[in-house]
Design a protein around this motif. Sequence first.
Motif, PDB file in Angstrom:
ATOM      1  N   SER A   1      -6.461  -4.054  10.551  1.00 44.00           N
ATOM      2  CA  SER A   1      -5.120  -3.583  10.876  1.00 44.00           C
ATOM      3  C   SER A   1      -4.794  -3.871  12.333  1.00 44.00           C
ATOM      4  O   SER A   1      -5.659  -4.252  13.122  1.00 44.00           O
TER       5      SER A   1
ATOM      6  N   GLU B   1      -2.730  -8.232   3.808  1.00 44.84           N
ATOM      7  CA  GLU B   1      -2.223  -6.911   3.450  1.00 44.84           C
ATOM      8  C   GLU B   1      -1.406  -6.956   2.169  1.00 44.84           C
ATOM      9  O   GLU B   1      -1.497  -6.056   1.330  1.00 44.84           O
TER      10      GLU B   1
ATOM     11  N   SER C   1      -3.715  -7.126  -0.752  1.00 46.67           N
ATOM     12  CA  SER C   1      -4.357  -5.832  -1.005  1.00 46.67           C
ATOM     13  C   SER C   1      -3.414  -4.894  -1.753  1.00 46.67           C
ATOM     14  O   SER C   1      -3.826  -4.204  -2.693  1.00 46.67           O
TER      15      SER C   1
ATOM     16  N   THR D   1       2.037   1.554   5.700  1.00 40.68           N
ATOM     17  CA  THR D   1       1.102   0.472   5.428  1.00 40.68           C
ATOM     18  C   THR D   1       1.748  -0.480   4.456  1.00 40.68           C
ATOM     19  O   THR D   1       2.539  -0.096   3.612  1.00 40.68           O
TER      20      THR D   1
ATOM     21  N   GLY E   1       2.290  -5.033   3.343  1.00 40.36           N
ATOM     22  CA  GLY E   1       2.258  -6.431   3.742  1.00 40.36           C
ATOM     23  C   GLY E   1       3.536  -6.871   4.399  1.00 40.36           C
ATOM     24  O   GLY E   1       4.215  -7.773   3.936  1.00 40.36           O
TER      25      GLY E   1
END
Length: 1363
Positions: free
Chosen positions: A47, A219, A222, A392, A394
């Motif tokens: 991150s 990201e 994920s 959080t 992408g």
Amino acid sequence: MENTSPTNETLPVFKELTLDSISKSGDEERNFAHLNKKANARLENGSSLPPSWMQHFKPENMACKPLEEIDPSYKNETFIVIGKGGTINRMSMNNSLFLLHPLNPLRKTAIFLTTHYIFSAFIVAIVLLNVYHLVTRTWQWFDYLCISIYFVEFSLKVLSRGLCHGKFTCLRNPWNWLDILAITTSLVGYVVGMGIKAILILQWFRLLKIVPLIKVMREAFSITLASLGRLFSAILLGLMTISYFASFGLNLYMGSLTQRCIKNMELPITDDKEWVQHHSNFSNWIPDILCGNATSSGLCPNSSICLQGFGANPDYNFTNFDTFISSFLQVWRIISQDYLEVLIAQIFATSGWHVVTVAFFLVIYFFGTFLIGSFAHGLMGQYLQSTYNHGTGGFCRYENSTVKSDPVNTGPVVEPTADVTMGSGAPTWKDTIAKISNSFGFEVFITFVILFDVFCYFANMSQYEVEAPVFTHNNSLIVFFIYLVEFVLKLIGSGAQIYFKNYWNIFDFVILVLTALGEFSKRVHQLTTFGFLISCIRIFKIIPRWSGLQNLIKFTAQTLKQFCGFFGVSFTFWVLLALIGMESFGDAYKENQHLFPHGALPRFHFISFTHSFLQVFRSWSKETIELLWDCMLVSGTVGCPIYFATVQLLGFLFIMTIVISVVLLTVKTLENRKPNMDGTPSNSTSTFTKLGELVLLKPMEVINAKFAPKKRSEEVKVLQRKDSEETSPSEDRDDIEGKIRTGSTSQGGGGDYLIKIRNCVNSRPVLIFSVLLITFSSLLLTYEGPVQSAQVDTASFSTTLIFYTDIIFVIVFSCLLIYNAFDQGVYFCLTSVAWNLELWIILEIILHLSFGPCRVMAFWCSTLILIRCLRPVMLVLRIKRLEVVLLTLRNQLQTTFTYILSCIYIWFFFAIIMNQLYRYGFSWCVSPDSDDFELSEKLKYNTDKMTCMIHNYTWETTTHHFDNGFEGLVATFLLPTRNGWISILHNAFDAKTTGYGDVPMEKENNLERSVPVFVAFYIFGIVIPISIVIGVVTFTLRKSKESFFTIETYKRYFELNKQSALEEPTPVIPRPESAFRGKVYDLVTSKAFDIIVMVILILTFIILSTESYRASDLEVQVLYQLLLVVLILLFIELVLKLIGLGKHFFACGWTRLDLFIFVLMVLSMMFSDLVHKYIVHPVILLFIRIIRIIRFPIFSSRLPDIETFFKSFSLVKPVLTNILVFQIILMYCYSIYGKYVFGHVAQQQSEPTEAHFGTLSSSFLALFFISAFQGIDGILVSLSKEYDCEIGPESENPCGDKVHAAFFVFSYLFFSIIISINFYLIFILELVSQINLKNGDTSGDQFGDIELKTVDADEESEAKEIA
């Protein structure tokens, strides 16, 4: 953007790692208290540093160097390395390879290299070049170089992070296994040889190495991977639904698609062998005809008979219901709407319009496409919403996700310079220029110039330039000169410094430069097309003057900026899947090319990368079935289904993630900007808005001031103040009209006599009578013939009944209109849309009774027919539940219409581009002998127009083309519907690029130039704009979320369901007093008994699914015996329940159904033919019994999302029902209009067999196809036929109307899409609300403002009536 620390602790001090800190980590007396601390989610590995922490980080001194751990949970175990961009890399404190401590020079060098952004960019470039090399095989030595670089990269990672000992080491990161895969596959390939298919396929996975190297892509991947697990319940329920209907279809249509028309034998039959030989001979079959023996199925020609089992199934024998796997594939095809119209036509041709057949498709469409699709979108939406809310995801820049309005940069108007605004004395010439250039009149003039330019573009798209108006030929120079004058005036008036501070002025300057470049390029022969493409960008000069288009462009730019990671991951997997498909099936297409018709490859294949890329593109566009047929024909039935299932799953996942993310971003942006209802910033007013206020609102204000009755206006104000607390925000002027119409006010009555009349008119019996009269008269419209029908039987019973019904209709509703005008005032009625609509309907009926029906298709006749077909709308205005839906959709359209027009404007831009690229290119020479494939191919690709005409061939243009403005728009509008777009793609690939299409060409000579155009249109013309429109609809729906619950009865029903959902169910059947019956009662009400019954139902389903067509006698006998066992078990279950429950046995619907099934199955064994012919087949009822599986508590308790799914559906069921009824009424209005206008048009081969407007049922089927985005191109071609036809009411081959048909089809499609979006969103929002409530997040309750309260018995009974 928050400036606070992500934790409650003080801001960290970044310190370089020292030997002392390393020695502390090895101390045996280490404090283990930190192990109980939870890791900070915002400081996890990979991150970025929080923005408030970046000011304490000095990249010039600390970047890419070992630093002490800043997260206490990892203290003394790890250290961190922060890149220049702020990316956190966490590494183990243990010695790398048991030799190198963190400060070892070799390890520090490896750490510096692997964490530097240049190193990552270098590896990304190498991976891309390596993939390009593997596709083209350009440099034979390059693969060795790439493998060496991969080996060095992996070695550096091992040196910097360690191999596997400790946290955050190399092999503990799954992405590093890609390096091992890339290296080992290459080494094995060099040793064993590159001919092994598995090795070649695994080599392509090295493309995924770029995902972990780019943070936003990592990201995004994920999030996408985690969302797949979140969709487990939806996938499971979807598989169960498909399996259930697959088994159902297996038992219904097994072997039906093998039915063929076979010629009768001329000689008498001597033996069975001769009969079989005759019917098995292909020459005795009538080709391309599916038939059936039902009354409404396809009929065979004379001297032939329809028999089953002799012909092969359609589509290479892959389209059938003969086995469970094949039936499973067909049900998935129905749910995904993949050439649905063709499958329905095939089933109707063999099985007819049976009630079970129609219900089969409708139920699958509703439960599969709508419910399961909404379930998946709801789960994904809730997950993404919670993910983004926690910061959080992408995103490229999530912190700046809000599009902030800038008062300086909201429009094209510039601020004057200081000497203009603050000067004194007489105005100078510069003051005059500034005043002119900043005036509203000047902006209106520029706006009209832009609109004129757009009109000229449309006119110049005509088939031949001489057809366009003369003044449009040189419009480019005129427009360029005007734009240049505008630029000079604004530049002089405001000064260069202030002028270029406004980004819309910069945008206008760029448009001016591109226009000049385009005008220059058009005069260079080699750059003509480029010049046209550049110059057409100037139509976007209207953006600053159109708020809807301006916001759409801003949202699009914000989407690309925020979700670039998702787009990058999607494109990476797009390329990867194309490469895998090319490697897996490319050779099979080459070797088995002869299996295709005429030995020619299909357009979509896996031989080259470009075609494989198009295969994935088409599959992600939800068209897979044809690709799967071709693949299974040449490569078998194992690998192809697995490959395309993976492609569809990933495509569905990526596209759904992008669409939902864009929707959430749009909603969040609109909420944060505090916009007006149209999404426009409150401090910005577009030129169109000002013009609308000037042209429309000002005259209305003058008229109202002079002519509006004061008494009525005051009455409305009093009523508004009185009901301000009772009415919802969605209630507007029409609601107030309704209250006045129902006598809710005491003003304007004038005595007891008028009050009695008012109460009589507004009474329930009068309302019921008017509703029945409207319904009856609307249904009678189906008996009227088309406009251009030759004869009308005036003496028929239906004509007489329509005549007298219309007379009664006119009398009744004329009296009601006169009463409303007298009671409410003439002005109030004339300004009421509902009153005027009824007035026009009555006037149309009077004209129809006086002069008869229209027999000529003119504009005035079309208008009268349209008014006549709006008669069912009167029904909507009198039923409050439907009126609520109408008012909500109307208010919603007022908000979203500008965005919809903006999407159409973008499609117009792409239509201009495609007109410049493919103008005159969709025409070629056609042979009258279409069976000669080689001649047809030769004429199409190697014959110019002159040669074609000399040899008496035909020079034809395809159905959909871009030769003129209208046809170009129609073809562009068809692309988002996925109807006819494949033929447009094929023609674009073959399009001639020189002259008027007279020059010979090669097949697919235009492939590489066309693919980027259509991919760009798919992304920027379909996915992003439509997602933004859905986001705007979602925003308006959430903003006025109680609009669908306006009626108090709905609110009480909603409250009742929410209350009952919170209460624990209590048993209602008492336990018998008898000991024996009590034990039986305990047995049948226990969970163990439910499990046994559920197992029996599953076994029943398995037995029914194992049946197959042409099964052996042994298999049939075994299945019969197993069904007999099921019947015995069912009998035992019924006996036990009857003993244990007693008289309460008949109080449950499921037990009554079980008893009915048992009786029918026994009767079917005794009187098989009689029961199957006159009563429903018992096997069908067995499938209804199997539905009970998903309602067992033991099943739903294990899957709480499925339980929430059913609960949410029960809550919004009445609203969905009303929307569905409204959709049916809309379909009825359009079907009547289509029957009037297009009922005479002959059916075309491109149209489904039963989809036309000759009858009401076929009209509904055609409109259902349009609603489901199926067969639109075929229906449009059928209604647009203007060649090879005859004009006149008595013609055998009548003509259609191209423009009329386009407006008819696309207008219905537009309204159907709006209704469908609301249909989906209502359920999705409630599902998200229930999931959030279950997770303890009350902010997600979309309808939370409807307060729960205690519901008494009377309210409960009234609310239950809705259900």
